[in-house]
Design a protein around this motif. Structure first.
Motif, PDB file in Angstrom:
ATOM      1  N   TYR A 233       0.679  -1.225   0.093  1.00  0.00           N
ATOM      2  CA  TYR A 233       0.133  -0.078   0.029  1.00  0.00           C
ATOM      3  C   TYR A 233       0.764   1.383  -0.042  1.00  0.00           C
ATOM      4  N   LEU A 234       2.063   0.979   0.747  1.00  0.00           N
ATOM      5  CA  LEU A 234       2.755   2.261   0.651  1.00  0.00           C
ATOM      6  C   LEU A 234       3.667   2.714  -0.538  1.00  0.00           C
ATOM      7  N   LYS A 235       3.906   1.751  -1.409  1.00  0.00           N
ATOM      8  CA  LYS A 235       4.294   1.835  -2.714  1.00  0.00           C
ATOM      9  C   LYS A 235       3.134   2.551  -3.588  1.00  0.00           C
ATOM     10  N   ASP A 236       2.067   2.058  -3.469  1.00  0.00           N
ATOM     11  CA  ASP A 236       0.946   2.588  -4.284  1.00  0.00           C
ATOM     12  C   ASP A 236       0.636   3.926  -3.815  1.00  0.00           C
ATOM     13  N   LEU A 237       0.940   4.198  -2.593  1.00  0.00           N
ATOM     14  CA  LEU A 237       0.635   5.730  -2.058  1.00  0.00           C
ATOM     15  C   LEU A 237       1.785   6.601  -2.722  1.00  0.00           C
TER      16      LEU A 237
END
Length: 315
Positions: A233-237
């Protein structure tokens, strides 16, 4: 029987003249010089070199050697490191390390406070009791819907309701991250007026604080205990953050409110076709006023106001 003087004189292998063994250092050379040449020639083919070596060793033995540092007469200190002429604080001050370290810590504190101001704008909470009782509501995309407000930390100013009620945004993680990044972008635009190194330091600090809190929310608020899922999720963010900066920069480069409204519509409202255009206009006006206000603030004002930097604005 007559003794011929021309016959070679031989000595027993173990018999050596006494004066050669018992000679003192002062008479070594004289003792060797008094011996017959024929005898020296039969003792060793390199007798001349041997005599020179012996005489040099004897001469060195006659000269007293200097006192050894390990001798009992020499007092050697236990600690041989010389005492510094100046203090550590003065050394750090001279080399500039103190100023660099102090400034880095100041920037870290300043960006932490500025991030808290950004994160407080659309703050939300999720009651653990509602989760246990399975009372949590979800969006069509599966996001958990919380309650507006809360958070903000000590002395914080969590507004939440302004964006959730007046702007029609649900109190979710997606809304919180988009509103937070919108305010971060306004600060990044202000940072670009700083020297290059300082701008990079402020921007990196602000972004790092955001992702630290984003991961903490995933873990503590949304109960995502798997680090692998959080990292995804952090990479997507992070991709969303880069896209947001490019979209808003395009609007500034073209100096077009219509382009800025389109960027807000795609990022903040997820390209919802039913969005009220008046809300888009309100957000665009809010961003324009915010950038104009920050342009007139010095670095000291940003550091001193910290979490209150956005309090004078209104959506």
């Amino acid at each position: 029987m007559t003794l011929s003087l021309e016959a070679p004189i031989s000595l027993p292998p173990q018999q050596t003249p006494r004066n050669t063994i018992m000679a003192t250092p002062s008479c070594c050379r004289a003792s060797l010089s008094r011996r017959p040449i024929s005898i020296l020639g039969q003792i060793h083919p390199t007798s001349t070199q041997t005599s020179r070596i012996l005489s040099s060793q004897c001469a060195r033995a006659a000269v007293p050697s200097p006192a050894s540092p390990c001798s009992s007469t020499t007092k050697r200190p236990l600690h041989t490191t010389p005492k510094p002429q100046i203090s550590l604080a003065e050394i750090l001050k001279k080399t500039g390390i103190a100023q660099t370290t102090g400034r880095s810590y100041m920037i870290y504190q300043a960006t932490e406070q500025l991030h808290k101001a950004c994160a407080a704008q659309a703050e939300y909470t999720i009651d653990p009791e509602d989760r246990k009782a399975s009372k949590l509501k979800h969006t069509p995309d599966g996001e958990e819907i919380g309650r507006s407000g809360g958070g903000g930390g000590e002395g914080g100013s969590a507004k939440g309701g302004v964006w959730h009620e007046e702007m029609g945004l649900l109190p979710t993680f997606s809304t919180w991250s988009q509103v937070t990044m919108l305010h971060m972008y306004l600060l990044v635009v202000r940072f670009r007026d700083m020297p290059k190194i300082q701008q990079t330091t402020f921007q990196d600090g602000l972004v790092n604080h955001f992702f630290y809190e984003a991961e903490a929310k995933m873990d503590l608020v949304h109960n995502l205990t798997s680090r692998v899922i959080r990292q995804k999720y952090l990479k997507d963010l992070f991709v969303q953050w880069r896209g947001l900066v490019l979209a808003y920069d395009e609007a500034l480069a073209k100096d077009s409110d219509a382009v800025l409204a389109g960027a807000v519509w795609r990022n903040l409202y997820k390209a919802d076709e039913n969005v009220d255009v008046r809300r888009l206009a309100a957000v665009v006006g809010y961003m324009r006023r915010g950038m104009a206000d920050l342009a007139h603030k010095g670095e000291e004002d940003l550091v001193m106001k910290g979490k209150r930097v956005f309090d004078e604005w209104g959506v």
